[in-house]
Design an enzyme around this catalytic site. Structure first.
Site, PDB file in Angstrom:
ATOM      1  N   LYS A  92       0.878  -1.174   0.000  1.00  0.00           N
ATOM      2  CA  LYS A  92       0.000   0.000   0.000  1.00  0.00           C
ATOM      3  C   LYS A  92       0.916   1.224   0.000  1.00  0.00           C
ATOM      4  CE  LYS A  92      -1.930   3.022   1.933  1.00  0.00           C
ATOM      5  NZ  LYS A  92      -1.719   4.449   1.547  1.00  0.00           N
TER       6      LYS A  92
ATOM      7  N   GLU B  76       9.355   1.633  11.129  1.00  0.00           N
ATOM      8  CA  GLU B  76      10.395   2.664  10.968  1.00  0.00           C
ATOM      9  C   GLU B  76       9.674   4.000  10.971  1.00  0.00           C
ATOM     10  OE1 GLU B  76      13.471  -0.086   8.398  1.00  0.00           O
ATOM     11  OE2 GLU B  76      12.847   1.851   7.603  1.00  0.00           O
TER      12      GLU B  76
ATOM     13  N   CYS C 167      13.980  10.622   6.906  1.00  0.00           N
ATOM     14  CA  CYS C 167      13.851  10.237   8.319  1.00  0.00           C
ATOM     15  C   CYS C 167      15.167  10.359   9.055  1.00  0.00           C
ATOM     16  CB  CYS C 167      13.323   8.809   8.410  1.00  0.00           C
ATOM     17  SG  CYS C 167      14.354   7.625   7.554  1.00  0.00           S
TER      18      CYS C 167
ATOM     19  N   GLU D 298       9.354  16.743  14.835  1.00  0.00           N
ATOM     20  CA  GLU D 298       9.865  16.412  13.511  1.00  0.00           C
ATOM     21  C   GLU D 298       9.191  17.329  12.486  1.00  0.00           C
ATOM     22  OE1 GLU D 298       8.576  12.790  11.468  1.00  0.00           O
ATOM     23  OE2 GLU D 298      10.666  12.382  10.981  1.00  0.00           O
TER      24      GLU D 298
HETATM   25  P1  NAD Z   1       2.202   8.595   7.349  1.00  0.00           P
HETATM   26  O1  NAD Z   1       2.339   7.852   8.623  1.00  0.00           O
HETATM   27  O2  NAD Z   1       1.225   9.693   7.277  1.00  0.00           O
HETATM   28  O3  NAD Z   1       1.834   7.613   6.148  1.00  0.00           O
HETATM   29  C1  NAD Z   1       2.627   6.493   5.819  1.00  0.00           C
HETATM   30  C2  NAD Z   1       1.760   5.435   5.176  1.00  0.00           C
HETATM   31  O4  NAD Z   1       0.829   4.961   6.132  1.00  0.00           O
HETATM   32  C3  NAD Z   1       0.945   5.925   3.999  1.00  0.00           C
HETATM   33  O5  NAD Z   1       0.937   4.938   2.998  1.00  0.00           O
HETATM   34  C4  NAD Z   1      -0.435   6.113   4.597  1.00  0.00           C
HETATM   35  O6  NAD Z   1      -1.476   5.998   3.658  1.00  0.00           O
HETATM   36  C5  NAD Z   1      -0.476   4.979   5.590  1.00  0.00           C
HETATM   37  N1  NAD Z   1      -1.427   5.134   6.692  1.00  0.00           N
HETATM   38  C6  NAD Z   1      -1.866   6.279   7.256  1.00  0.00           C
HETATM   39  N2  NAD Z   1      -2.764   6.009   8.223  1.00  0.00           N
HETATM   40  C7  NAD Z   1      -2.881   4.662   8.284  1.00  0.00           C
HETATM   41  C8  NAD Z   1      -3.657   3.768   9.080  1.00  0.00           C
HETATM   42  N3  NAD Z   1      -4.474   4.195  10.032  1.00  0.00           N
HETATM   43  N4  NAD Z   1      -3.530   2.434   8.866  1.00  0.00           N
HETATM   44  C9  NAD Z   1      -2.679   1.970   7.930  1.00  0.00           C
HETATM   45  N5  NAD Z   1      -1.943   2.767   7.126  1.00  0.00           N
HETATM   46  C10 NAD Z   1      -2.035   4.101   7.307  1.00  0.00           C
HETATM   47  O7  NAD Z   1       3.674   9.090   6.994  1.00  0.00           O
HETATM   48  P2  NAD Z   1       4.108  10.041   5.794  1.00  0.00           P
HETATM   49  O8  NAD Z   1       3.699  11.428   6.127  1.00  0.00           O
HETATM   50  O9  NAD Z   1       3.693   9.422   4.514  1.00  0.00           O
HETATM   51  O10 NAD Z   1       5.700   9.915   5.864  1.00  0.00           O
HETATM   52  C11 NAD Z   1       6.519  10.728   6.631  1.00  0.00           C
HETATM   53  C12 NAD Z   1       6.926  10.023   7.921  1.00  0.00           C
HETATM   54  O11 NAD Z   1       7.627   8.811   7.625  1.00  0.00           O
HETATM   55  C13 NAD Z   1       7.890  10.838   8.757  1.00  0.00           C
HETATM   56  O12 NAD Z   1       7.509  10.818  10.111  1.00  0.00           O
HETATM   57  C14 NAD Z   1       9.220  10.134   8.566  1.00  0.00           C
HETATM   58  O13 NAD Z   1      10.148  10.316   9.607  1.00  0.00           O
HETATM   59  C15 NAD Z   1       8.781   8.721   8.448  1.00  0.00           C
HETATM   60  N6  NAD Z   1       9.836   7.915   7.815  1.00  0.00           N
HETATM   61  C16 NAD Z   1      10.590   7.080   8.607  1.00  0.00           C
HETATM   62  C17 NAD Z   1      11.617   6.340   8.047  1.00  0.00           C
HETATM   63  C18 NAD Z   1      12.454   5.439   8.919  1.00  0.00           C
HETATM   64  O14 NAD Z   1      13.183   4.623   8.368  1.00  0.00           O
HETATM   65  N7  NAD Z   1      12.403   5.544  10.225  1.00  0.00           N
HETATM   66  C19 NAD Z   1      11.881   6.428   6.681  1.00  0.00           C
HETATM   67  C20 NAD Z   1      11.100   7.296   5.903  1.00  0.00           C
HETATM   68  C21 NAD Z   1      10.077   8.025   6.486  1.00  0.00           C
END
Ligand code: NAD
Length: 521
Positions: free
Chosen positions: A207, A282, A316, A415
């Site tokens: 997804k 992550e 991240c 963040e």
């Molecule tokens: P997000 O959590 O908003 O979304 C990530 C994914 O989760 C999307 O595909 C979204 O549709 C899905 N999602 C959202 N709500 C959900 C739910 N209730 N159930 C299941 N899936 C759901 O994150 P974002 O804004 O897309 O990405 C940015 C974040 O990702 C930042 O906090 C960043 O630090 C983190 N990130 C972490 C790493 C790491 O390795 N630690 C790497 C890249 C990004």
């Protein structure tokens, strides 16, 4: 392509996309298909519209124009994809490691053959500049090759003999798994999750993030062209609350590998609880880079600037908190400020641009709001130079340095996930460690010092999953990747990935007639 050029491209040395005009032309060509017809789910090898017929609009971060419609999946589409993944699991997991290795190497070959297309589409869809996205496919292919090579030994275990028994462990794929990814570097990041799952023998429902849907289909197409059997890798597009939630709740999906925000991780853990989902998270970061006064200033400066302004700061592991020793604080910050003003903002397909538009108007607004928050908190905001020709309806911002901050300010704690660096002074080693650890996050940390004992002392004292000393973030695929506290649960990379996607079984064989109590005799 000549073998020499191919080899150099594999090594990431050849700029693939060095001509702005050619990149614009290529983007028109590669994006045309996404404008002409909705981007569909890929379920059981078949491009599939949502059962509901619903779609959502995907907009360009550059100028807000409509890039195309995307199928908006919900529980029905997830159920179809989970069923395809379940049907494909038996045959895929029964293939030998050598067979999986061959197919996954072919996936890497097909990715490389489409490298320019992947780079251009990724750049246009996310706003990340081509300077960095030109290696998206190369890195994705490397991930496939790395885990392909390890597929034959993935099920191997340990011999653990005891006095009366020979114990041995072995591993087998856990079953169909869900992979949920965010919008920053989506292609590279999804290969990092999907390649080990496939190498382990799992089947996958992916997804992708709703703000960056396009390259997920390019990856699934590359996999199909490489001979990956239908149903082994499925893609369901849609929103987190509908498609994402349904995936985490589906009983046939045995594990969820999730990359995204900490709050979403929490929600997923709750959603997955009734079906006892195994999770790997992550999550977010507010990573410190600690610069001591005995550091190599030039290299530290280069790394500090690179690690916040590359990839739009939407990274991240970006070092978004600059902790500088008081004795060099003013001079160091002045030099960062000079670079901040000089970092070029521009069209993401312009090879000279470093910072492009942010992913989405909502995210852009959030990032820009921290400039006001910083001023309201009494800090000083140094803004970089905007792109004079930036289209009005794009998600444009500027590189930003915030000085005069104290450790508990929101700008030093939250963040921001954009090109915004918060500088905080520290007095000495103990103070640096205290400030660095005083956050909810614990993903990565960077230390700059020339004293070897101090490097080790500080590294051991920092509460973070990954520490780099006198280095920017250089990824070595066999090493563990992940964070502590609100930055995640579990590790991947190397064998850690297989441990997540596989079940370990212990078999215990009696070597002799050890004592068995005779009850009821
Ligand atoms: P997000 O959590 O908003 O979304 C990530 C994914 O989760 C999307 O595909 C979204 O549709 C899905 N999602 C959202 N709500 C959900 C739910 N209730 N159930 C299941 N899936 C759901 O994150 P974002 O804004 O897309 O990405 C940015 C974040 O990702 C930042 O906090 C960043 O630090 C983190 N990130 C972490 C790493 C790491 O390795 N630690 C790497 C890249 C990004």
């Amino acid at each position: 392509m000549a073998a020499d050029a191919q080899a150099r491209r594999h090594a990431g040395l050849l700029p693939q996309t060095a001509d702005f005009a050619a990149n614009l032309e290529a983007s028109r060509r590669h994006l045309a298909r996404f404008a002409a017809a909705p981007t569909l789910h890929l379920i059981g090898g078949v491009p599939t519209a949502s059962a509901s017929g619903e779609t959502f609009s995907n907009q360009s971060p550059i100028d807000g124009t409509h890039l195309g419609e995307v199928a908006a999946g919900d529980a029905a589409d997830v159920a179809a994809a989970a069923s395809a993944a379940q049907d494909a699991f038996e045959e895929w997991s029964a293939k030998s490691g050598e067979q999986r290795k061959r197919i996954l190497h072919t996936v890497a070959d097909v990715i490389m053959a489409r490298a320019d297309e992947i780079a251009i589409v990724e750049s246009a869809d996310t706003g990340q500049t081509i300077r960095f996205m030109s290696s998206a496919a190369v890195r994705g292919a490397e991930n496939f090759r790395f885990f392909a090579d390890r597929a034959p030994a993935a099920s191997d275990g340990l011999a653990l003999p005891s006095e009366h028994h020979l114990n041995y462990t072995s591993r087998r794929a856990i079953g169909p798994v869900g992979v949920i990814t965010p919008w920053n570097t989506p292609f590279m990041l999804s290969t990092w999750k999907i390649a080990p799952a496939l190498a382990a023998g799992c089947t996958v429902v992916h997804k992708p993030a709703e703000w960056s849907p396009l390259t997920a289909n390019l990856l699934a197409e590359a996999a199909a062209d490489a001979g990956l059997p239908a149903g082994v890798l499925n893609v369901v597009h849609g929103f987190g609350e509908t498609a994402g939630r349904a995936l985490t709740e589906h009983p046939d999906i045995k594990a969820i590998a999730f990359v995204g925000e900490s709050a979403t991780g929490s929600a997923i853990q709750a959603q997955g609880a009734p079906t006892l989902k195994r999770v790997h998270f992550e999550l977010g970061g507010k990573n410190p880079v600690i610069v001591f006064d005995d550091a190599d200033m030039e290299r530290a400066l280069d790394a500090v600037v690179f690690m916040i302004y590359s990839l739009n700061g939407e990274r991240c592991t970006s070092s978004s908190r600059l902790l500088v020793q008081e004795s060099i604080h003013d001079e160091f910050c002045a030099r960062v400020a000079e670079r901040t003003r000089a970092v070029p903002v521009g069209h993401p397909l312009d090879p000279d641009a470093v910072i492009g538009p942010l992913i989405h108007p909502r995210h852009c607004e959030k990032v820009r709001s921290y400039m006001d928050i910083a001023r309201a908190e009494g800090a000083i905001v140094v803004e970089g130079t905007p792109w004079a020709d930036a289209p009005r309806d794009g998600n444009w911002t500027v590189p930003t340095l915030i000085t005069g901050a104290s450790p508990r300010m929101r700008i030093a704690q939250e963040e921001i996930f954009g090109p915004v660096l918060t500088a905080v002074p520290f007095s000495g080693e103990a103070d640096a460690i205290k400030i660095a650890n005083d956050t909810d996050y614990g993903l990565a940390a960077y230390i700059w010092t020339s004293e070897i004992g101090r490097a080790h002392r500080v590294a051991q004292a920092l509460d973070a999953g990954m520490i780099w000393v006198n280095s920017q973030n250089v990824r070595h695929l066999p090493t563990p990747f992940g964070g502590t506290k609100a930055s995640g649960i579990g590790r991947d990379g190397g064998d850690w990935s297989f441990d997540f996607y596989m079940e370990t079984k212990n078999t215990s064989i009696a070597l002799d007639t050890h004592h068995i109590a005779r009850l009821g005799v």
